[in-house]
Write an enzyme that holds these catalytic residues in place. Sequence first.
Site, PDB file in Angstrom:
ATOM      1  N   ARG A   1      -5.598 -13.077  -4.461  1.00 60.00           N
ATOM      2  CA  ARG A   1      -6.548 -12.167  -3.798  1.00 60.00           C
ATOM      3  C   ARG A   1      -6.552 -10.886  -4.623  1.00 60.00           C
ATOM      4  O   ARG A   1      -5.495 -10.388  -5.000  1.00 60.00           O
ATOM      5  CB  ARG A   1      -6.145 -11.890  -2.341  1.00 60.00           C
ATOM      6  CG  ARG A   1      -6.377 -13.119  -1.445  1.00 60.00           C
ATOM      7  CD  ARG A   1      -6.281 -12.798   0.022  1.00 60.00           C
ATOM      8  NE  ARG A   1      -7.472 -12.132   0.523  1.00 60.00           N
ATOM      9  CZ  ARG A   1      -7.526 -11.553   1.739  1.00 60.00           C
ATOM     10  NH1 ARG A   1      -6.459 -11.525   2.518  1.00 60.00           N
ATOM     11  NH2 ARG A   1      -8.644 -10.986   2.164  1.00 60.00           N
TER      12      ARG A   1
ATOM     13  N   GLN B   1      -9.359 -10.403  12.838  1.00 60.85           N
ATOM     14  CA  GLN B   1      -7.935 -10.019  12.804  1.00 60.85           C
ATOM     15  C   GLN B   1      -7.576  -9.099  13.966  1.00 60.85           C
ATOM     16  O   GLN B   1      -6.452  -9.120  14.459  1.00 60.85           O
ATOM     17  CB  GLN B   1      -7.607  -9.302  11.480  1.00 60.85           C
ATOM     18  CG  GLN B   1      -7.616 -10.183  10.246  1.00 60.85           C
ATOM     19  CD  GLN B   1      -8.955 -10.151   9.552  1.00 60.85           C
ATOM     20  OE1 GLN B   1      -9.989  -9.925  10.170  1.00 60.85           O
ATOM     21  NE2 GLN B   1      -8.980 -10.384   8.243  1.00 60.85           N
TER      22      GLN B   1
ATOM     23  N   ASP C   1      -5.233  -1.604   1.604  1.00 63.35           N
ATOM     24  CA  ASP C   1      -4.974  -2.652   0.607  1.00 63.35           C
ATOM     25  C   ASP C   1      -4.713  -2.060  -0.761  1.00 63.35           C
ATOM     26  O   ASP C   1      -4.061  -2.677  -1.611  1.00 63.35           O
ATOM     27  CB  ASP C   1      -6.149  -3.624   0.556  1.00 63.35           C
ATOM     28  CG  ASP C   1      -6.074  -4.544   1.757  1.00 63.35           C
ATOM     29  OD1 ASP C   1      -6.512  -4.124   2.837  1.00 63.35           O
ATOM     30  OD2 ASP C   1      -5.511  -5.654   1.624  1.00 63.35           O
TER      31      ASP C   1
ATOM     32  N   ASN D   1      -9.683  -0.708   2.281  1.00 62.94           N
ATOM     33  CA  ASN D   1      -9.120  -1.416   3.451  1.00 62.94           C
ATOM     34  C   ASN D   1     -10.212  -2.323   3.999  1.00 62.94           C
ATOM     35  O   ASN D   1     -11.334  -2.373   3.473  1.00 62.94           O
ATOM     36  CB  ASN D   1      -8.614  -0.399   4.488  1.00 62.94           C
ATOM     37  CG  ASN D   1      -7.800  -1.069   5.587  1.00 62.94           C
ATOM     38  OD1 ASN D   1      -6.896  -1.862   5.301  1.00 62.94           O
ATOM     39  ND2 ASN D   1      -8.119  -0.812   6.841  1.00 62.94           N
TER      40      ASN D   1
HETATM   41  O1  MRU Z   1      -8.238  -9.758   4.723  1.00 68.00           O
HETATM   42  P1  MRU Z   1      -6.924  -9.285   5.283  1.00 68.00           P
HETATM   43  O2  MRU Z   1      -6.688  -9.730   6.693  1.00 68.00           O
HETATM   44  O3  MRU Z   1      -5.781  -9.601   4.365  1.00 68.00           O
HETATM   45  O4  MRU Z   1      -7.075  -7.705   5.317  1.00 68.00           O
HETATM   46  C1  MRU Z   1      -5.996  -6.937   5.771  1.00 68.00           C
HETATM   47  C2  MRU Z   1      -6.282  -5.495   5.838  1.00 68.00           C
HETATM   48  O5  MRU Z   1      -7.330  -5.021   5.483  1.00 68.00           O
HETATM   49  C3  MRU Z   1      -5.146  -4.610   6.286  1.00 68.00           C
HETATM   50  O6  MRU Z   1      -5.628  -3.475   6.944  1.00 68.00           O
HETATM   51  C4  MRU Z   1      -4.332  -4.156   5.059  1.00 68.00           C
HETATM   52  O7  MRU Z   1      -3.989  -5.254   4.263  1.00 68.00           O
HETATM   53  C5  MRU Z   1      -3.117  -3.421   5.434  1.00 68.00           C
HETATM   54  S1  MRU Z   1      -1.915  -4.466   6.197  1.00 68.00           S
HETATM   55  C6  MRU Z   1      -0.545  -3.548   6.509  1.00 68.00           C
END
Ligand code: MRU
Length: 344
Positions: free
Chosen positions: A92, A195, A236, A246
Amino acid sequence: MTNVPINPVKWDRDSLVLLDQRLLPLQEVDVRCTDAAAVVDAIATMIVRGAPAIGIAGAFGVVLAAAAAYRAAPARWREEIAPMLAALRAARPTAVNLAWAVDRMVRAIPAGDADPGPVLLAEAQRIHAEDLAANLLMGALGAAFILPGARVMTHCNAGALATAGYGTALGVIRSAYQAGRVTEVFATETRPWLQGARLTAWELRRDGIPVRLVTDGSAAHVMRERQIAWVIVGADRVAANGDVANKIGTYALAIAARYHGARFMVVAPSSTVDLATPDGAGIPIESRQADEVLFVAGTRFAAPGVSALNPVFDVTPAALIDVLVTEKGCLERPSRPGLAQLLG
Ligand code: MRU
């Protein structure tokens, strides 16, 4: 309310065990990865997700890759492992924690001919333990900003599931709730993977923290009507000037927060800060399949022939962030010099 900790990433004997986050909250199923290719797949397909959690999974992926390469070719295992390291790093693109963890594991590869397994496993376990410790520290640091009686909003899942445990944004919310500072949490659903609905609401409910789910589109309205004091999110990747990537929708929340006088807090360990990326324009934004938008639970709702765009992260400019919380300290109105001083 349950006190059993959530462990999304576990090392068990010779394999990596991941809680399948695609199935939560309806089913709690573990997936066992016995080789690095399975870890790449688990990261790409969102069995494990959340920036710190994919970094930790990637670190254990390096352990598995090295074990297989050393077994197959003890004299040339360092060359053999290279394609798998690249695949892990690229599983990713937006969350820098993944590349950060793989690079840290590579730096830990021991010299000499001995089996690298024990050294690499110890390093992956350190990455795991350090993340949990950082979350506990950030929880206390972030909670100190919140005045008693606050209603807060969070987006996506930046909780125990997204980390080694406790969470970044949810870590602050957990600590603030325990300190009597938070009365209610509004969690946005977070289309298309939900999520917020599936993971954040589940985590908070499990802890007995009052949570109300809201649709993504209602966030600005709820901010005004419920006088949200703080919007608290994870990250992120934080660029050198304080811009933050993010989950898609974070940028809109930050704009709405500024308009309504809600304060905006980003909580992220230093492993999420990327001083090599000068600003948000340099952050790669992952786009996922259009089908994630066009279909809901396997049923297509979009009209035939309609296509979709599915960027899964966005960039919030530093100017919209009131405070960045890291385990090394907090930065109000994050800026390039401030970040360099905190973490450089
Ligand atoms: O696509 P995801 O579910 O991996 O995205 C996660 C996020 O955007 C979170 O806010 C980020 O990774 C921070 S997790 C502590």
